[in-house]
Design an enzyme around this catalytic site. Structure first.
Site, PDB file in Angstrom:
ATOM      1  N   HIS A 139    -114.400  80.185  36.634  1.00  0.00           N
ATOM      2  CA  HIS A 139    -113.029  80.426  37.084  1.00  0.00           C
ATOM      3  C   HIS A 139    -112.176  80.767  35.871  1.00  0.00           C
ATOM      4  CE1 HIS A 139    -113.094  77.943  41.084  1.00  0.00           C
ATOM      5  NE2 HIS A 139    -113.202  79.225  41.340  1.00  0.00           N
ATOM      6  N   CYS A 143    -107.808  72.085  37.232  1.00  0.00           N
ATOM      7  CA  CYS A 143    -108.521  72.137  38.511  1.00  0.00           C
ATOM      8  C   CYS A 143    -107.932  71.151  39.516  1.00  0.00           C
ATOM      9  CB  CYS A 143    -109.998  71.841  38.312  1.00  0.00           C
ATOM     10  SG  CYS A 143    -110.939  73.204  37.599  1.00  0.00           S
TER      11      CYS A 143
END
Length: 315
Positions: free
Chosen positions: A189, A293
């Site tokens: 990511h 996150c």
């Protein structure tokens, strides 16, 4: 979508000229009461390594308390049994200018999370100045791959979020998108390889463009060039800091919340006038996530500007 022309960065980074100022933020988080590693969809996950969900909750609570003690508001979404990765709230969607787009996950194991975050945004968003646009049509993993720099949306691709999703985000959120291609599966990511430290227009050190930190080797040479062109004073992190997810960070313009293990990043941040706040999320690292996150930022629509004549009339 925009691809910028590569340029050679200056030899020295810019230095802060004034003290940093924190800007209050509003975050959405999900407690990791169901956290576990029962499947492997990124290189960090190992189903043979035990997970202590109770300890994960304690570490998560410390992060939440660190935000709140510095003036930030934290909303909490209820965790759903059977969704062990729902703690990674950043992946649940993207909110810019009061408009929210819920994620559409790549892996089947996580796909129900998109529905859970969409439901929360539909039900709870309006009270927080957020209007839900529903769930993305294209594969889009929220702030995992979409980072707002105050002017443009930095958008990752290569492992999870598709280029078609970048076009959808540009159209539905009415933002300019800069595509960046990831090449190292450890940094699956964008938010594992890049952090926005000060969005454009919010810097208190005299600069005007956003400030970022990134790990160059996570990106193609072309994307590295784009980043160096756009952010000539970026902090370029070492691999030692990147592999403990030291770039998976949240900044309020003064305090930067990040892994306590990323000691090199702490030193670099202090050198730029930021205050690093080290957080131990070692349990959640087993799932491939850290501070960012766990944190979805809820950005409301900007308040309308009141004309000067109207201000005088109310005075």
């Amino acid at each position: 979508m925009t691809l910028l022309t590569p340029a050679t960065p200056p030899a020295t980074a810019l230095q802060p000229t004034r003290a940093r100022t924190a800007t209050p933020r509003r975050f959405l988080m999900c407690p990791p009461v169901h956290f576990d590693v029962v499947y492997a969809i990124n290189p960090w996950m190992d189903v043979t390594v035990p997970v202590d969900a109770g300890h994960a909750v304690v570490q998560w609570q410390a992060l939440k308390a660190a935000y709140e003690s510095r003036g930030h508001i934290v909303d909490v979404i209820s965790p759903v049994p059977g969704l062990p990765d729902m703690v990674y709230a950043a992946n649940g969607g993207i909110v810019v200018g009061g408009k929210a787009l819920a994620a559409r996950f790549t892996h089947p194991e996580r796909q129900p999370e998109g529905t859970a975050y969409e439901s929360w945004l539909n039900a709870s968003g309006p009270a927080r100045g957020v209007t839900s646009l529903g769930q993305a049509a294209e594969r889009n993993e929220g702030e995992g791959d979409l980072l707002w720099d105050g002017e443009v949306m930095l958008a990752g691709t290569g492992f999870r979020t598709t280029r078609a999703a970048h076009a959808e985000v540009a159209a539905r959120l009415d933002v300019e998108v800069v595509t960046l291609e990831l090449v190292d599966p450890r940094f699956y990511h964008l938010d594992t390889a890049l952090a926005v430290l000060s969005p454009a227009g919010t810097r208190s050190d005299g600069g005007t463009r956003a400030e970022i930190a990134f790990f160059p080797e996570a990106f193609t040479p072309e994307s590295q060039a784009v980043l160096r062109e756009r952010y000539p004073d970026a902090i370029e992190a070492t691999e030692e800091d990147a592999v403990v997810l030291g770039l998976n960070a949240v900044s309020d313009g003064r305090h930067v919340f990040l892994s306590d293990r990323a000691t090199g990043m702490h030193a670099s941040l202090r050198g730029r006038g930021f205050e690093p706040v080290g957080i131990d999320l070692s349990e959640l690292l087993k799932g491939g996530g850290s501070v960012k996150c766990c944190t979805l930022e809820l950005r409301p629509a900007p308040s309308p500007t009141v004309p000067q004549s109207a201000k005088e009339a109310r005075a």
